[in-house]
Design an enzyme around this catalytic site. Structure first.
Site, PDB file in Angstrom:
ATOM      1  N   GLU A   1     109.715 -55.642 -49.161  1.00 49.58           N
ATOM      2  CA  GLU A   1     108.390 -56.165 -48.839  1.00 49.58           C
ATOM      3  C   GLU A   1     107.438 -55.947 -50.025  1.00 49.58           C
ATOM      4  OE1 GLU A   1     106.627 -57.928 -47.006  1.00 49.58           O
ATOM      5  OE2 GLU A   1     104.619 -57.090 -46.869  1.00 49.58           O
TER       6      GLU A   1
ATOM      7  N   ARG B   1      96.247 -73.022 -45.654  1.00 49.11           N
ATOM      8  CA  ARG B   1      97.454 -73.811 -45.364  1.00 49.11           C
ATOM      9  C   ARG B   1      97.915 -74.625 -46.565  1.00 49.11           C
ATOM     10  NH1 ARG B   1      98.043 -74.281 -39.493  1.00 49.11           N
ATOM     11  NH2 ARG B   1      99.706 -75.717 -39.935  1.00 49.11           N
TER      12      ARG B   1
ATOM     13  N   ASN C   1     100.693 -83.836 -42.140  1.00 49.05           N
ATOM     14  CA  ASN C   1     101.311 -82.550 -42.433  1.00 49.05           C
ATOM     15  C   ASN C   1     102.774 -82.682 -42.022  1.00 49.05           C
ATOM     16  OD1 ASN C   1     102.081 -79.886 -42.589  1.00 49.05           O
ATOM     17  ND2 ASN C   1     100.895 -79.229 -40.810  1.00 49.05           N
ATOM     18  N   GLY C   2     103.695 -82.359 -42.928  1.00 49.87           N
ATOM     19  CA  GLY C   2     105.116 -82.468 -42.586  1.00 49.87           C
ATOM     20  C   GLY C   2     105.854 -83.301 -43.625  1.00 49.87           C
TER      21      GLY C   2
ATOM     22  N   LYS D   1     100.354 -70.527 -46.274  1.00 46.83           N
ATOM     23  CA  LYS D   1     100.595 -69.501 -45.279  1.00 46.83           C
ATOM     24  C   LYS D   1     101.536 -69.935 -44.166  1.00 46.83           C
ATOM     25  CE  LYS D   1      98.461 -65.768 -42.918  1.00 46.83           C
ATOM     26  NZ  LYS D   1      99.290 -64.812 -43.656  1.00 46.83           N
TER      27      LYS D   1
ATOM     28  N   TRP E   1      99.452 -79.052 -49.432  1.00 44.02           N
ATOM     29  CA  TRP E   1     100.482 -78.242 -50.094  1.00 44.02           C
ATOM     30  C   TRP E   1     101.570 -79.242 -50.429  1.00 44.02           C
ATOM     31  CZ3 TRP E   1     105.674 -77.000 -49.549  1.00 44.02           C
ATOM     32  CH2 TRP E   1     106.108 -75.918 -50.326  1.00 44.02           C
TER      33      TRP E   1
ATOM     34  N   CYS F   1      99.680 -77.620 -45.201  1.00 42.69           N
ATOM     35  CA  CYS F   1      98.709 -78.703 -45.172  1.00 42.69           C
ATOM     36  C   CYS F   1      97.796 -78.508 -43.957  1.00 42.69           C
ATOM     37  CB  CYS F   1      99.308 -80.096 -45.089  1.00 42.69           C
ATOM     38  SG  CYS F   1     100.290 -80.528 -46.524  1.00 42.69           S
TER      39      CYS F   1
ATOM     40  N   HIS G   1     124.983 -50.909 -59.810  1.00 38.66           N
ATOM     41  CA  HIS G   1     126.034 -51.933 -59.718  1.00 38.66           C
ATOM     42  C   HIS G   1     125.550 -53.260 -60.309  1.00 38.66           C
ATOM     43  CE1 HIS G   1     128.616 -49.293 -57.440  1.00 38.66           C
ATOM     44  NE2 HIS G   1     127.601 -49.031 -56.608  1.00 38.66           N
TER      45      HIS G   1
ATOM     46  N   LYS H   1     105.542 -58.943 -52.219  1.00 41.91           N
ATOM     47  CA  LYS H   1     104.082 -59.005 -52.405  1.00 41.91           C
ATOM     48  C   LYS H   1     103.736 -59.131 -53.889  1.00 41.91           C
ATOM     49  CE  LYS H   1     102.495 -59.041 -48.394  1.00 41.91           C
ATOM     50  NZ  LYS H   1     103.700 -59.828 -48.088  1.00 41.91           N
TER      51      LYS H   1
ATOM     52  N   GLU I   1     104.599 -62.712 -54.987  1.00 44.44           N
ATOM     53  CA  GLU I   1     103.687 -63.705 -54.422  1.00 44.44           C
ATOM     54  C   GLU I   1     102.346 -63.709 -55.135  1.00 44.44           C
ATOM     55  OE1 GLU I   1     103.896 -62.093 -50.293  1.00 44.44           O
ATOM     56  OE2 GLU I   1     103.981 -64.182 -49.689  1.00 44.44           O
TER      57      GLU I   1
HETATM   58  C1  G6P Z   1     105.009 -67.833 -45.799  1.00 43.14           C
HETATM   59  C2  G6P Z   1     103.923 -66.786 -46.043  1.00 43.14           C
HETATM   60  C3  G6P Z   1     104.499 -65.387 -45.873  1.00 43.14           C
HETATM   61  C4  G6P Z   1     105.151 -65.263 -44.487  1.00 43.14           C
HETATM   62  C5  G6P Z   1     106.225 -66.330 -44.279  1.00 43.14           C
HETATM   63  C6  G6P Z   1     106.751 -66.348 -42.850  1.00 43.14           C
HETATM   64  O1  G6P Z   1     105.944 -67.788 -46.818  1.00 43.14           O
HETATM   65  O2  G6P Z   1     103.367 -66.942 -47.338  1.00 43.14           O
HETATM   66  O3  G6P Z   1     103.451 -64.440 -45.993  1.00 43.14           O
HETATM   67  O4  G6P Z   1     105.717 -63.999 -44.356  1.00 43.14           O
HETATM   68  O5  G6P Z   1     105.653 -67.620 -44.528  1.00 43.14           O
HETATM   69  O6  G6P Z   1     105.701 -66.730 -42.007  1.00 43.14           O
HETATM   70  P1  G6P Z   1     105.593 -66.411 -40.466  1.00 43.14           P
HETATM   71  O7  G6P Z   1     104.294 -67.042 -40.072  1.00 43.14           O
HETATM   72  O8  G6P Z   1     106.766 -67.051 -39.811  1.00 43.14           O
HETATM   73  O9  G6P Z   1     105.584 -64.950 -40.316  1.00 43.14           O
END
Ligand code: G6P
Length: 591
Positions: free
Chosen positions: A459, A28, A100-101, A586, A76, A2, A482, A463, A466
């Site tokens: 990773e 955000r 926010n929160g 984010k 969000w 947010c 397994h 991606k 996401e």
């Molecule tokens: C969210 C983002 C990810 C990020 C994660 C951790 O899920 O979408 O891209 O890796 O938060 O965020 P940070 O700011 O703690 O690296």
């Protein structure tokens, strides 16, 4: 999570500032957006739209607003669906707030306020805050006192800003758990409160960050000023720091998305991280290292485990912050605790760090935002040099994180080679669109690897999930038999990370097992493997790509850039908004 912006000004065109800040804050959260403002008659007005800020912008432009005070929000969703009624700001009797929160005791407060006669229009936890402030005003309190009393009654985490139509010359803000900054415009004609520096780039050149429990009041009188009060109600000075976020940082600079721009910065970020790394922490004095993080940052820690154990011969644990903080961890003696976070605001990572601090253990944070809560609370900080990252899926920050972690255990690295290998992927002739068009139809995907390629596979799979919304699993190549191999058939694509390193033959064997079950494979290997493929590249179900041969230590860098681009193009091939993938945000400031 947010985005919040609020402004009070001598000018009456604040709607431009609100909307431009919301556009920058969209990373955000982008479920809905809204603003509330006082018009020239000081009556409270509100505009809210479901979806991206663009829609709000169009609605605001139609109104030709003249106003000197207002608040804005990008949402969000936590409590309540994505609807206009649940969108912020929320109001009550001339009070408007954005939040926010999460308010944990909202049910109990709501019951009390309903008994007082308040009618709730939304399903949110946020609406209780507006009604609570209004209720205290009704009992005779001034706005500031009513706000303070309300804040004291809230349990949970929050950043809140409020305005009130009967006191049109003040903005009030409170912070507990979620970030909040305050600043003035360079000409001192406007004051701002926002959830981060990105919102205020181009608006305020100096910012003060609120500490836990602080309340801020921005006032307009003969002079523009803001005052901050600590949790004991004492007026307190919080250090003002330059707002380093530039217009350049928040522009796409000709790229079609922030994510693509940021992937194309990965080589520069690696160089910058190397050049600016001047931390002399000697990790050899520790017996153990624990790395704690979330999301992509967690995978950066998982990469570092291989390096640190291999090079520095120190035992490393890597933990997901949300698990670590609730499982009564046993703290190892003479251990270094490293917390990794791009934003520096991820609540689980922040709370995990607080837990370690409470146990009297020193903490080291690896963060990209130096003014963030994690950076401010850690005992020691290593700043990653990724620059501002706007794309919701983290890319260049991961590169900065793994390079910083590599430099913690090995100073003598060949940055030239790392840079060249990333650039070779960025500027190579890889047919990402062609590959994306193949894998985008897969029912689900596997990413496999061995050794340090395994966390890169994790990773890569994250991606894909996401951005493309295809179910994708990162797996150790040796583990696929397994269980997961049961899923393999002709509809499943597996990306096999098999650079020519000590694991190569084993990963190729595991890839053969997948091919034997009619699975399709994208084999991501290196040029020096060409003579050792034993015909796997001739298999009709295999597509091969060759990355530059490299010292095994540096392979994660080119593999990372490749997986980032592949995820980018796959999402694009599916027609998705890569900068704003659905359901994500984010900066995750809620649990
Ligand atoms: C969210 C983002 C990810 C990020 C994660 C951790 O899920 O979408 O891209 O890796 O938060 O965020 P940070 O700011 O703690 O690296």
């Amino acid at each position: 999570m947010c985005g919040i912006i609020a402004t009070l000004s001598y000018n009456d065109n604040i709607s431009n500032d609100l909307v431009s800040a919301l556009e920058r804050l969209e990373y955000r959260g982008y479920d809905s957006a809204g603003i509330a403002y006082l018009d020239n008659d000081f009556s409270l007005q509100r505009i809210r739209t479901v979806g991206k800020v663009q829609l709000l912008k169009a609605a605001v432009e139609k109104k030709h607003i003249k106003s000197h005070i207002g608040i804005g929000h990008t949402r969000w969703a936590t409590h309540g669906k994505v609807t206009e009624l649940n969108a912020h700001p929320h109001t009550a009797d001339g009070v408007a707030i954005v939040h926010n929160g999460i308010i944990e005791n909202y049910q109990e407060l709501k019951k009390r306020l309903v008994n007082e006669g308040y009618i709730f229009e939304s399903e949110t936890d946020t609406e209780v805050i507006a009604k609570l402030i209004a209720s205290h005003i009704k009992s005779g309190e001034k706005f500031f006192e009513a706000f303070k009393k309300s804040i004291n009654e809230l349990a949970g985490t929050f950043a809140i800003v409020a305005i009130y139509e009967k006191e049109p010359n003040i903005l009030l803000g409170a912070k507990k758990g979620s970030p909040m900054a305050v600043g003035l415009s360079p000409d001192k004609q406007s004051g701002y409160i926002a959830s981060d520096a990105v919102a205020l780039s181009t608006l305020a050149d100096e910012l003060a960050y609120l500490e836990e429990g602080d309340i801020v009041i921005v006032k307009k009188g003969d002079q523009f000023l803001y005052e901050i009060f600590d949790p004991n109600g004492r007026r307190i000075r919080r250090k003002s720091v330059p707002n380093k976020v530039s217009l350049n940082d928040v522009s796409k600079n000709g790229y079609e998305s922030f994510m693509l721009k940021e992937i194309f910065e990965e080589a520069t970020v690696a160089r910058k991280t190397y050049t600016r790394f001047n931390y002399d922490l000697d990790i050899s004095k520790f017996d153990n290292i624990s790395i704690i993080a979330c999301g992509t940052s967690y995978y950066a820690g998982a990469v570092a485990k291989y390096w640190i154990e291999d090079i520095a011969k120190i035992h490393v644990d890597v933990e997901i912050a949300s698990e670590f903080r609730y499982r009564n961890p046993v703290f190892a003696k003479n251990s270094l605790y490293i917390f990794i976070s791009q934003s520096g605001e991820t609540i689980d990572t922040l709370c995990a760090m607080r837990l370690v601090k409470e146990a009297g253990i020193k903490t080291l944070a690896l963060v990209n935002v130096e003014t963030s809560s994690i950076a401010r609370e850690a005992d020691f900080v290593i700043k990653t040099e990724a620059g501002v990252e706007i794309g919701v899926a983290s890319t260049k920050a991961f590169v900065a994180q793994i390079l910083s972690l590599l430099m913690l255990c090995c100073r003598n690295i060949d940055i030239e080679t790392i840079e060249l290998s990333i650039n070779a992927v960025l500027n190579g002739n890889y047919d990402f669109t062609g590959l994306a068009n193949k894998i985008k139809h897969s029912r689900s995907l596997f990413y496999i690897g061995r050794g340090v390629s395994y966390p890169i596979a994790l990773e890569g799979a994250l991606k894909i999930k996401e951005l493309s919304y295809i179910s994708a699993e990162g797996y150790p190549a040796g583990e696929i038999k397994h269980g997961p191999i049961a899923i393999i058939d002709e509809n499943i694509y597996t990306m096999a990370l098999a650079p020519y390193d000590k694991y190569f033959d084993k990963t190729i064997s595991n890839t053969q097992e997948i091919l034997a079950r009619n699975g399709k494979v994208l084999l991501i290997t290196t040029n020096d493997a060409k003579n050792f493929l034993h015909g796997i590249d001739q298999n009709e179900n295999v597509e091969c790509v060759f990355l530059p041969a490299n010292n095994p230590l540096y392979l994660p860098f080119s593999l990372t850039t490749f997986t980032h681009l592949l995820a980018y193009y796959t999402a694009k091939a599916k027609g998705h908004d890569v900068d704003k993938p659905r359901n994500l945000a984010k900066s995750v400031t809620v649990e």
